[in-house]
Design a protein around this motif. Sequence first.
Motif, short mmCIF file in Angstrom:
data_model
loop_
_atom_site.label_atom_id
_atom_site.label_comp_id
_atom_site.label_asym_id
_atom_site.label_seq_id
_atom_site.Cartn_x
_atom_site.Cartn_y
_atom_site.Cartn_z
N ALA A 1 0.83 -1.21 0.00
CA ALA A 1 0.00 0.00 0.00
C ALA A 1 0.87 1.26 0.00
O ALA A 1 0.61 2.21 -0.76
N VAL A 2 1.89 1.29 0.85
CA VAL A 2 2.79 2.44 0.90
C VAL A 2 3.55 2.58 -0.41
O VAL A 2 3.77 3.70 -0.92
N ASN A 3 3.95 1.46 -0.99
CA ASN A 3 4.66 1.49 -2.27
C ASN A 3 3.81 2.15 -3.36
O ASN A 3 4.30 2.98 -4.14
N GLU A 4 2.52 1.80 -3.42
CA GLU A 4 1.63 2.39 -4.43
C GLU A 4 1.47 3.89 -4.20
O GLU A 4 1.50 4.68 -5.15
N ALA A 5 1.30 4.28 -2.92
CA ALA A 5 1.12 5.70 -2.63
C ALA A 5 2.38 6.49 -2.97
O ALA A 5 2.30 7.59 -3.55
N LEU A 6 3.55 5.96 -2.63
CA LEU A 6 4.81 6.65 -2.93
C LEU A 6 5.05 6.73 -4.44
O LEU A 6 5.49 7.77 -4.97
N THR A 7 4.78 5.62 -5.13
CA THR A 7 5.00 5.60 -6.58
C THR A 7 4.11 6.63 -7.28
O THR A 7 4.56 7.35 -8.19
N ASN A 8 2.84 6.70 -6.87
CA ASN A 8 1.93 7.69 -7.47
C ASN A 8 2.44 9.11 -7.23
O ASN A 8 2.41 9.96 -8.13
N ALA A 9 2.90 9.37 -6.00
CA ALA A 9 3.38 10.71 -5.68
C ALA A 9 4.63 11.05 -6.49
O ALA A 9 4.76 12.16 -7.04
N LEU A 10 5.56 10.11 -6.60
CA LEU A 10 6.80 10.36 -7.34
C LEU A 10 6.56 10.54 -8.84
O LEU A 10 7.29 11.27 -9.52
N LYS A 11 5.53 9.90 -9.35
CA LYS A 11 5.26 9.97 -10.79
C LYS A 11 4.43 11.20 -11.17
O LYS A 11 4.64 11.79 -12.24
N TYR A 12 3.51 11.61 -10.28
CA TYR A 12 2.54 12.62 -10.70
C TYR A 12 2.54 13.91 -9.85
O TYR A 12 1.96 14.91 -10.27
N ALA A 13 3.14 13.89 -8.66
CA ALA A 13 2.99 15.04 -7.76
C ALA A 13 4.18 15.99 -7.77
O ALA A 13 4.13 17.05 -7.16
N ARG A 14 5.27 15.65 -8.46
CA ARG A 14 6.48 16.45 -8.41
C ARG A 14 6.28 17.81 -9.09
O ARG A 14 5.75 17.91 -10.20
N ARG A 15 6.72 18.88 -8.42
CA ARG A 15 6.71 20.21 -9.02
C ARG A 15 8.00 20.38 -9.84
O ARG A 15 9.07 19.95 -9.39
N PRO A 16 7.92 20.99 -10.99
CA PRO A 16 9.12 21.16 -11.82
C PRO A 16 10.21 21.92 -11.07
O PRO A 16 9.97 22.96 -10.47
N GLY A 17 11.41 21.34 -11.07
CA GLY A 17 12.55 22.00 -10.45
C GLY A 17 12.60 21.92 -8.94
O GLY A 17 13.46 22.54 -8.33
N CYS A 18 11.69 21.17 -8.32
CA CYS A 18 11.64 21.08 -6.85
C CYS A 18 11.84 19.63 -6.40
O CYS A 18 11.48 18.69 -7.11
N VAL A 19 12.40 19.52 -5.22
CA VAL A 19 12.53 18.20 -4.61
C VAL A 19 11.23 17.86 -3.89
O VAL A 19 10.75 18.64 -3.06
N LEU A 20 10.65 16.74 -4.23
CA LEU A 20 9.38 16.33 -3.61
C LEU A 20 9.64 15.83 -2.19
O LEU A 20 10.53 15.01 -1.96
N ARG A 21 8.86 16.32 -1.26
CA ARG A 21 8.98 15.89 0.14
C ARG A 21 7.76 15.03 0.49
O ARG A 21 6.62 15.47 0.31
N ILE A 22 8.05 13.84 0.99
CA ILE A 22 6.98 12.90 1.34
C ILE A 22 7.20 12.45 2.79
O ILE A 22 8.32 12.11 3.19
N LEU A 23 6.12 12.45 3.54
CA LEU A 23 6.18 12.04 4.95
C LEU A 23 5.25 10.84 5.15
O LEU A 23 4.07 10.90 4.81
#
Length: 457
Positions: free
Chosen positions: A365-387
């Motif tokens: 479940a965590v793998n799916e949530a992290l993968t979705n965030a890394l694929k679709y939530a990243r802002r251009p030029g920014c490091v994505l922060r996930i907690l």
Amino acid sequence: MQIPDFVLVDGQGSQIDRCIRLLESAGIRTAMLGSEHPYGVPLVRGLAPGTLWTSAETAVARGPLIGVVDPEDLEHETVVMASGLAHSYCFFSDDPKTVRATLVSATRRWHTDRRLAESEEKFRFLAENAGDVIWTYNLRTHRFDFVSPSVKQLRGVDRLTAQSESMDKVMVPDSYWKAKAQLDQALVEFRHTGQFVPITDLYEQYKSDGTVITVEITSTLILDPEGQPVQILGVSRDATERIAAERALKTALAERETLLKELGHRIKNTLAMTSGFLSLAKARVKDEADAELFEDAQSRVQAMATLYEHLLHSKDQSHIDVASYLRELCKSIADAYAEQGGALIQVEGIEVQSNSKLAVSIGLAVNEALTNALKYARRPGCVLRILVILEPGKTPGSLCVIVRDDGIGLPSGFDTENAGGLGFLIMRSLAQQLNGSLELVLPPGGGTEIRFEFVLF
């Protein structure tokens, strides 16, 4: 205090008449031995000094025995020896109160002696019929005062032989010195605190044929009326078969642990090979959408491989440290997406443990949530922060796993209930399997929060 029936004896007969008058003055009825005396004190007159005590005691066994002794009688050794059988003996004064007080005192002693005799009889009955060996060891003579007959089954010696043995001859040297050190330390603590904690430990003892057996002994102190330790009361039980069974169980558990680790190695290697094959297949696929499917599959396989890697280094494979496992999983996922801009993933919250089956579901479940965030939530030029947060669920015994990112969030009009992506389908399926719930939250400050709650116990 009511005076029960007892025997009042005068060896020479010179004091009986005087005693009768004093007793009646004290309000106590008298009668001669052999006559009816349901409420009186039976008396014996003129018995020979060597037989008067035993004769009187045999005649009336339900009350105390009191001797009336003339001072001149004390010159005769037989009278002095016979007096030792009495509960009390005295020279009556002419005071009825003194007479009655003497009788009351003797009665109390008689009751005490009788209760003690009954207690000793019960103890001896239990000791002689118990399967365990019950014994008392004299701290002054350093010899056994009593050993129950069951010592024959334990060590192959009769009770009299066992009572004649010293402790250092019964135990093997190492056990003897261990027991002695424990007793010495316990006695020191007793003298300082007045408390003695019973000692229970395993020792090795010799049998009559010279073989050695393992015995579990529980011991405590017996105190004298002044509160000083005089004996050790102990119970010995043969622990040889139990120790052998425990060793066999430990061996079986160790073998099982080895087999589980070997199985874990094989599963881990198989998953690594599967991940490698998926990576090779992805490299040969030209269509970007198809390549993404291989990448997602590889990520899911890697999530399970991480769990088995964690299992191999865990002391207890039935209790998985969820936070530690998720930290390893998050590191693996972050490394996989490092070339695509990277992400900072942290795990925090409560420490909780689960079995391996539940840990697989949490990891997927965590793998799916992290993968979705890394694929679709990243802002251009920014490091994505996930907690990733672990916190108690709404119901007792439940766990809530939260995956929160600071990305661009979901598009306007996104239907969280009917989202058709494979990741959401997998997460909803996992929640249903665990009788849990899946909730997607859009924080006011942006980003996305996925809450995965299920019963842990």
